[in-house]
Scaffold this active site. Structure first.
Site, PDB file in Angstrom:
ATOM      1  CG  HIS A  92      14.416  47.065  22.671  1.00 47.74           C
ATOM      2  ND1 HIS A  92      14.498  47.399  24.004  1.00 47.74           N
ATOM      3  CD2 HIS A  92      13.243  46.389  22.543  1.00 47.74           C
ATOM      4  CE1 HIS A  92      13.433  46.961  24.640  1.00 47.74           C
ATOM      5  NE2 HIS A  92      12.650  46.333  23.781  1.00 47.74           N
ATOM      6  CG  ASP A 121      32.711  30.332  45.268  1.00 46.67           C
ATOM      7  OD1 ASP A 121      31.923  30.507  44.328  1.00 46.67           O
ATOM      8  OD2 ASP A 121      33.615  31.133  45.550  1.00 46.67           O
ATOM      9  CD1 TRP A 157      13.805  39.757  18.868  1.00 46.94           C
ATOM     10  CD2 TRP A 157      15.171  38.121  19.532  1.00 46.94           C
ATOM     11  NE1 TRP A 157      13.041  38.732  19.360  1.00 46.94           N
ATOM     12  CE2 TRP A 157      13.844  37.712  19.773  1.00 46.94           C
ATOM     13  CE3 TRP A 157      16.209  37.251  19.877  1.00 46.94           C
ATOM     14  CZ2 TRP A 157      13.525  36.480  20.337  1.00 46.94           C
ATOM     15  CZ3 TRP A 157      15.870  36.014  20.440  1.00 46.94           C
ATOM     16  CH2 TRP A 157      14.554  35.649  20.664  1.00 46.94           C
ATOM     17  CB  SER A 185      29.330  34.441  28.464  1.00 50.43           C
ATOM     18  OG  SER A 185      28.822  34.816  29.710  1.00 50.43           O
ATOM     19  CB  SER A 186      24.847  31.580  27.951  1.00 52.69           C
ATOM     20  OG  SER A 186      24.495  32.882  27.757  1.00 52.69           O
ATOM     21  CG  HIS A 269       9.321  28.013  21.990  1.00 53.25           C
ATOM     22  ND1 HIS A 269       8.505  29.093  21.797  1.00 53.25           N
ATOM     23  CD2 HIS A 269       8.858  27.384  23.072  1.00 53.25           C
ATOM     24  CE1 HIS A 269       7.575  29.096  22.717  1.00 53.25           C
ATOM     25  NE2 HIS A 269       7.749  28.071  23.502  1.00 53.25           N
ATOM     26  CD  GLU A 271      17.533  32.754  24.951  1.00 53.29           C
ATOM     27  OE1 GLU A 271      18.296  31.783  25.081  1.00 53.29           O
ATOM     28  OE2 GLU A 271      17.690  33.833  25.531  1.00 53.29           O
ATOM     29  CE1 TYR A 273       7.579  27.909  28.157  1.00 54.66           C
ATOM     30  CE2 TYR A 273       8.489  27.710  25.958  1.00 54.66           C
ATOM     31  CZ  TYR A 273       7.403  27.801  26.795  1.00 54.66           C
ATOM     32  OH  TYR A 273       6.147  27.811  26.270  1.00 54.66           O
ATOM     33  CB  SER A 284       8.071  28.953  43.420  1.00 52.18           C
ATOM     34  OG  SER A 284       7.389  28.844  42.207  1.00 52.18           O
ATOM     35  CG  HIS A 318       4.478  28.217  18.610  1.00 49.05           C
ATOM     36  ND1 HIS A 318       4.422  27.568  19.814  1.00 49.05           N
ATOM     37  CD2 HIS A 318       5.325  29.243  18.811  1.00 49.05           C
ATOM     38  CE1 HIS A 318       5.190  28.183  20.686  1.00 49.05           C
ATOM     39  NE2 HIS A 318       5.745  29.199  20.106  1.00 49.05           N
ATOM     40  CG  HIS A 319       8.169  31.177  17.289  1.00 54.80           C
ATOM     41  ND1 HIS A 319       8.037  32.285  18.078  1.00 54.80           N
ATOM     42  CD2 HIS A 319       8.398  30.151  18.143  1.00 54.80           C
ATOM     43  CE1 HIS A 319       8.194  31.948  19.354  1.00 54.80           C
ATOM     44  NE2 HIS A 319       8.420  30.662  19.419  1.00 54.80           N
ATOM     45  CB  THR A 344       1.968  27.406  31.496  1.00 56.56           C
ATOM     46  OG1 THR A 344       2.840  26.791  30.551  1.00 56.56           O
ATOM     47  CG2 THR A 344       2.499  28.777  31.831  1.00 56.56           C
ATOM     48  CE  LYS A 347       6.529  25.813  36.582  1.00 56.06           C
ATOM     49  NZ  LYS A 347       7.050  25.830  37.930  1.00 56.06           N
ATOM     50  NE  ARG A 466       7.672  41.559  15.948  1.00 52.36           N
ATOM     51  CZ  ARG A 466       8.302  40.463  16.419  1.00 52.36           C
ATOM     52  NH1 ARG A 466       7.872  39.265  16.086  1.00 52.36           N
ATOM     53  NH2 ARG A 466       9.326  40.567  17.203  1.00 52.36           N
TER      54      ARG A 466
END
Lengths: 547, 57, 196, 371
Positions: A92, A121, A157, A185-186, A269, A271, A273, A284, A318-319, A344, A347, A466
């Site tokens: 998932h 293009d 994950w 690909s990314s 991290h 990622e 963002y 926006s 922080h993870h 943040t 925004k 979790r």
């Protein structure tokens, strides 16, 4: 003299811009039928492919989530075994992150960036085709691991070593390969986007004239370039640990499992963002359109995005507050994480101030954008709570964290994608999406999302870890609510498919400028946008409607 | 130079007015901004490390 | 138009070259982070990861005013029929003093095998203040069947050990080393399907 | 700033102490000074978020209501205001600094594990905890005691469903207990919410934490880091008791360990070994190899009718004593005593149709473990 705001402009149409390019030499011998889609190098068609792929994967990942929620509906093991449960949570996460959210944003980028900057293009059309077709390969491979002996990836994950190396199922090598392909690909997509934005803008359009969606994607693409190779490095090390006897992450050979987490979150991290910055761009664009008022603090928005991107490299640990970091490191990462709340917050304040004294209407894209602002902010608040390291000792690895990142990703990233789809559907298809059905989809999604994820805050605070397939009795009520909400939310998304399909087939005709307050360049081409636009570059004028 | 530093600092906070931004983007030298940006980020990290070291005493 | 196109495609080319260079750089950087992390750990003592190279004794005045309790813990791990023991479970030393303690490795099986003792220190802030003069950490040991081997650890605590530390725990975990007993271990690992 | 924080802490804890025990919505206040500090921080930052949220969403919903297009509202055209922007950057920074100060203080006290009265080594193992009272010669493993039947719904679930263990960690109150944490296989995380201790146990590395419990009681938690199939079935139970009671318990455990050690030298009957072995098997082995020895291949092989096991006693004993590196099979030489190992080996060699007739004596096992 009043200061001027860039994305408000008019366009001098070159006479051929809207005429379509049937006669263009490149496209003289265009293949028909399925081959046309397989071989296409057109940014709009590739954009559509990305979006269709990502929607499909959204449902695949969603079904995995529903399997998880079904098992968690009640205490006890009813439907699936813990082994399969772990595979479901892992898949998932992987599918939603790498196959749903990221490709959806890439799809929107493919469709809209050339239209928004007046390019015919993407800069590298053939590469564009290749980077799309890597995705189905990667994820077919990834999904096929579920059928392999020993099952698919079952380590979450975040695939922490040594659970994902020494103790992993045999299919892990294929998981690594799939992730490598998706990563390539990314990366190729990011290169293409950067090359397009930096080189293909309409004459006269400067960087600071670009719509925010283009800006946020540019910054996102740089983040991708910076961190996807790190992910590639980490999984290569895993591959070597598993198959070639190295011990990067194996204490037995002098390695360090914590190193894995440092490397993973150095990628992970930013990622996070990557999955939210383009959403900022979409919101926006939508809020000023439906508030009929220029975006408040365009420059601040650009700078805040850049600041968030930069800070995202300084907060990864922080993870890892509970892995036993030294006090100084703990403090450093706590402070830097708290500081990220500032840009943040800027925004959010900007969006709210854009609404203030506007002239607001509530079409479906706006509804999703407004829900984004509120619910993303709630996710931001729980993020701020998680930043307080001592409190994180209690929150860490509980459902509170699950609630936090789902608030940021579901009503955050995914609502923004849906807002973007509703916003640009008239441009893509030439028809407005069915208003009533879209409204219904919106309200059902809102109820579903909150019913699913809000109780998770309480379950987490009350002590539910979790990634567990079964839980103690005091968490039963929260989980039942979450499961009901999840099925309701999942079912509501079928309405989304219905709206999209109906919109492709017909509906109320949309003019070139489909929304009254819309200002960006894409609204100057006809709806639906012809296959080839801006073959003769438009001349971009900075004028200001509202002055 | 000072103007570049000021712009980068305000970028770090996410606050910038339009006039100043127009100036920045017409100065036409992104390299200066990038270099100053990197330097200021390093300084920022060092300050934060300093605070963390002092606080952990 | 044509001129414009070439300018554009040159620009694209330049951008692509730069981004690809950045990509390669970041991929290399990811691998460079592994040794960098080790350096970082040995400088800061992060994660209690111990510097593996033997240090020379630094002759400094022994700080008679403080006693530090040093605990030794030995642990085995799956797959290695060895026992590791230490002559004393804890000792009290002054900072600056050189101390010695004997560790004994015993192979409980009748066949030779290889093992390695991996050290870890807690609290991690003490790591950089623990100087090991001679140590078997990370070195592969070979023991014949039923062999017993005693190796001393000579260490010294630096005088600048932070004031708030009064207990240091040194843990050794024994791990099997597979390279020479590969065939046996491969069997052990891969046939779990039809055996245990 | 510090004062205002103290004040916040006082009201927030007053708020919750009334409902502390029945409260299953919020973080527990806990029974250590640290846990109470953390609770204060949690509530303080929560209220900060609520206040900011009310203001921001208030302005937002006011705007949505007031400036509706359908009411014919005309849009204004401002799009920046530097001083407002500076203000709304500065205020959050001040709030954050205000939060960082007490958070730093709490963190520092959490890291001060000096002057401990008792050291306990906690080892995570797939899927149980092992506790060793360092220097006391008392050590045991703690397994979940909730039955499979309850999990499958074949039996009524009791109050502490999934949160019960056969042997809780027993600790004295009012004494500083230092935990040394490590793991035998993958990363686990030892967590008891009411003690506010959550710390990863990492293979090959040692982590430290400490606790000083203020109130006697039974505190329950779980493994918090995904550690494989039975991650959800790895509870932690801490039984905190008065100091004298703890001393008595410790003395009793030491004596029991000595008794057990004497059992090694005597000759055991097969029946006794089988009975003992079944208990050991069901608590330790059945979570992987299943209650009837049927296993769950490929990860967990079957033991019933396993030809290699039946034909090779020496191989079988080696597996149990030394484990398999890189697999979930741990080395039981350090976690089970010779009597238990002998019993469980005898049991598995004679149960579920494995009729070898072998009887393994504890003395034989002891000889293999320590020569």
């Amino acid at each position: 003299m009043a200061p001027k705001l860039p994305p408000q402009h008019s366009l001098q149409h070159s006479s051929t811009a809207a005429a379509g390019g049937h006669s263009h030499h490149d496209h003289a011998a265009q293949p028909k039928g399925i081959l046309r889609w397989v071989l296409t190098t057109n940014h709009k068609e590739i954009g559509s492919l990305y979006l269709i792929f990502s929607l499909t994967m959204f449902f695949v990942g969603g079904i995995f989530a529903l399997v998880v929620r079904a098992e968690l509906f009640q205490p006890g093991l009813q439907l699936i075994e813990p082994e399969f449960f772990n595979q479901m949570t892992t898949m998932h996460g992987l599918i939603m992150v790498f196959a749903a959210v990221m490709p959806a944003f890439t799809g929107l980028a493919n469709w809209m960036i050339p239209l928004q900057i007046g390019a015919p293009d993407m800069a590298l059309p053939r590469l564009n085709n290749f980077s799309f077709w890597l995705l189905p390969v990667a994820f077919t491979l990834l999904l096929s691991t579920l059928l392999m002996p020993g099952g698919g990836p079952n380590f979450g994950w975040t695939f922490y070593a040594p659970l994902s190396t020494t103790y992993a199922p045999a299919s892990t090598t294929f998981f690594i390969l799939a992730l490598h392909i998706a990563g390539i690909s990314s990366i190729l997509g990011a290169i293409n986007i950067i090359a397009t934005i930096l080189n293909m803008r309409a004459p006269g359009m400067r960087m600071m004239d670009m719509p925010l969606f283009v800006w946020t994607w540019l910054i996102t693409a740089f983040l991708l370039i910076a961190v996807m190779p790190v992910l590639a490095g980490v999984i290569t090390m895993m591959l070597m640990d598993i198959n070639f006897g190295t011990s990067f992450f194996d204490a037995a050979g002098g390695g360090d499992p914590v190193l894995f987490q440092h490397l993973f979150w150095f990628f992970g991290h930013p990622e996070v963002y990557i999955m939210i910055l383009p959403a900022f761009g979409i919101v926006s664009a939508i809020i000023p359109t439906f508030a009929r008022k220029p975006l408040f603090g365009y420059a601040s928005m650009v700078y805040a995005t850049a600041a968030i991107a930069l800070l995202s490299f300084l907060v990864w640990a922080h993870h890892m507050f509970i892995v036993g970091l030294p006090l100084t490191a703990e403090l450093f990462f706590m402070y830097s994480t708290m500081l990220i709340a500032v840009p943040t917050g800027v925004k959010v304040f900007n969006w709210v101030t854009t609404l203030f004294r506007g002239s607001i209407s509530f079409e479906p894209p706006m509804l999703f954008a407004l829900a984004f602002v509120v619910l993303f902010t709630i996710g931001g608040f729980s993020g701020l709570m998680l930043a307080i390291a001592p409190a994180d000792f209690q929150y860490h690895d509980t459902y509170f964290v699950v609630a936090h990142f789902h608030y940021v990703l579901v009503p955050g990233a995914i609502f923004a994608i849906m807002a973007g789809v509703y916003y640009w559907l008239p441009k893509w298809t030439g028809y407005y999406p069915n208003e009533r059905l879209a409204q219904c989809h919106f309200w059902c999604s809102i109820v579903g999302v909150n019913l699913t994820f809000f109780p998770m805050h309480f379950a987490g605070l009350a002590g539910m870890p979790r990634r567990i397939p079964d839980y103690a009795l005091q968490f039963a009520d929260f989980n039942m609510l979450s499961s009901i909400g999840a099925f309701f939310f999942g079912a509501s998304q079928l309405m989304f498919v219905l709206v999209v399909v109906m919109c492709v087939r017909g509906g109320k005709k949309a003019p070139a400028k489909a929304w009254e307050g819309a200002e960006d360049l894409e609204w100057s081409v006809p709806s639906p946008a012809p296959l080839h636009t801006f073959e003769t570059p438009p001349v971009f004028n900075r004028t200001h409607h509202h002055d | 130079m000072w103007s570049v530093v000021k712009s980068v600092l305000s970028a770090l906070l996410g606050v910038q007015n339009d006039l100043k931004r127009q100036q920045d983007f017409s100065s036409g030298n992104p390299a200066a901004f990038i270099v100053v940006g990197i330097v200021i980020t390093l300084v920022f990290v060092l300050i934060l490390v300093g605070i963390a070291v002092i606080a952990s005493r | 138009m044509a001129v414009n196109d070439t300018v554009q495609s040159l620009g694209v080319k330049r951008t692509v070259i730069r981004t690809v260079a950045a990509l390669i750089g970041m991929f290399a950087f990811a691998f460079a982070l592994v040794p960098l992390y080790d350096v970082f750990c040995s400088v800061t003592g992060l994660n209690g990861k111990v510097d593996t190279t033997a240090k020379a004794i630094i002759h400094e005045e022994v700080d008679q005013s403080r006693y530090i309790t040093v605990q030794f813990i030995t642990r085995g791990s799956a797959g290695l029929p060895w026992r590791m023991s230490v002559e004393t479970r804890q000792m009290r030393v002054h900072p600056g003093q050189t101390a010695e303690v004997d560790f004994t490795f015993t192979n409980n099986s009748h066949v030779e095998s290889w093992g390695r003792a991996v050290p870890s220190v807690s609290p991690s802030s003490a790591t950089t203040h623990l100087r090991k003069v001679s140590c078997f950490c990370f070195q592969e040991q070979q023991l014949q069947g039923d062999e017993r081997l005693t190796i001393p650890l000579i260490f010294q605590l630096a005088r600048d050990l932070p004031e708030d530390i009064n207990t240091i725990t040194l843990v050794y975990t024994l791990y099997p080393v597979h390279h020479l007993v590969k065939d046996i271990s491969k069997n052990d690992n891969k046939t779990i399907g039809d055996s245990i | 700033m510090h004062l205002s924080w103290q004040w916040l802490l006082t009201i927030t804890s007053a708020f919750s102490i009334t409902q502390a025990h029945a409260n299953s919505w919020n973080m527990p206040v806990g029974v250590t000074d640290i846990s109470q500090d953390i609770f204060g921080l949690h509530m303080a930052i929560f209220w900060v978020c609520v206040v900011i949220g009310v203001i921001v969403f208030g302005v937002m919903f006011y705007s949505l209501f007031k400036y509706r297009h359908s009411k014919g509202e005309k849009a204004a055209n401002f799009h920046e205001h530097t001083s407002v922007e500076i203000l709304w950057t500065a205020i959050p920074i001040l709030i954050l600094v205000g939060m960082a100060v007490p958070a730093t203080a709490t963190l520092k006290s959490m890291y001060d594990s000096s002057e401990a009265d008792l050291d306990v080594m906690i080892t995570g193992q797939q899927w149980r905890w092992r506790y060793e009272y360092l220097g006391e010669d008392v050590a045991f493993t703690s397994n979940m005691s909730t039955s499979r039947a309850q999990i499958r719904g074949e039996e009524a679930r009791d109050e502490h469903y999934l949160l019960d263990v056969d042997e809780p960690l027993v600790l004295p109150i009012n004494r500083k207990v230092r935990f040394l944490m490590t793991s035998d296989d993958v990363i686990h995380s030892w967590w008891v919410p009411e003690l506010a201790v959550k710390q990863d146990t990492i293979p090959g590395f040692i982590n430290e934490n400490w606790v000083k419990i203020n109130e006697p009681g039974i505190y329950r938690g779980q493994c918090a880091e995904l550690c494989g199939v039975n991650h959800g079935f790895m509870p932690v139970v801490v039984h905190a008791m008065e100091e004298e009671e703890f001393e008595a318990w410790l003395a009793e455990r030491k004596e029991a360990a000595e008794q057990e050690a004497m059992g090694v030298d005597r000759e055991w009957e097969m029946e006794d070994l089988m009975a003992r072995g079944e208990t050991v098997y069901q608590t330790i082995c059945s979570s992987c190899h299943q209650s009837e020895g049927q296993g769950a291949p490929p990860a967990f092989p079957a033991l019933a009718n396993n030809n290699q096991l039946i034909s090779d006693l020496d191989w079988h004993m080696n597996r149990v004593i030394n484990g398999v590196s890189g697999a979930a099979m741990p080395a039981f030489r350090s976690t089970l005593n010779p009597v238990e190992i002998a019993a469980v080996v005898t049991y598995t060699r004679n149960a579920w149709g494995n009729e070898t007739g072998d009887v393994v004596q504890p003395a034989t096992v002891a000889e293999r473990i320590a020569q």
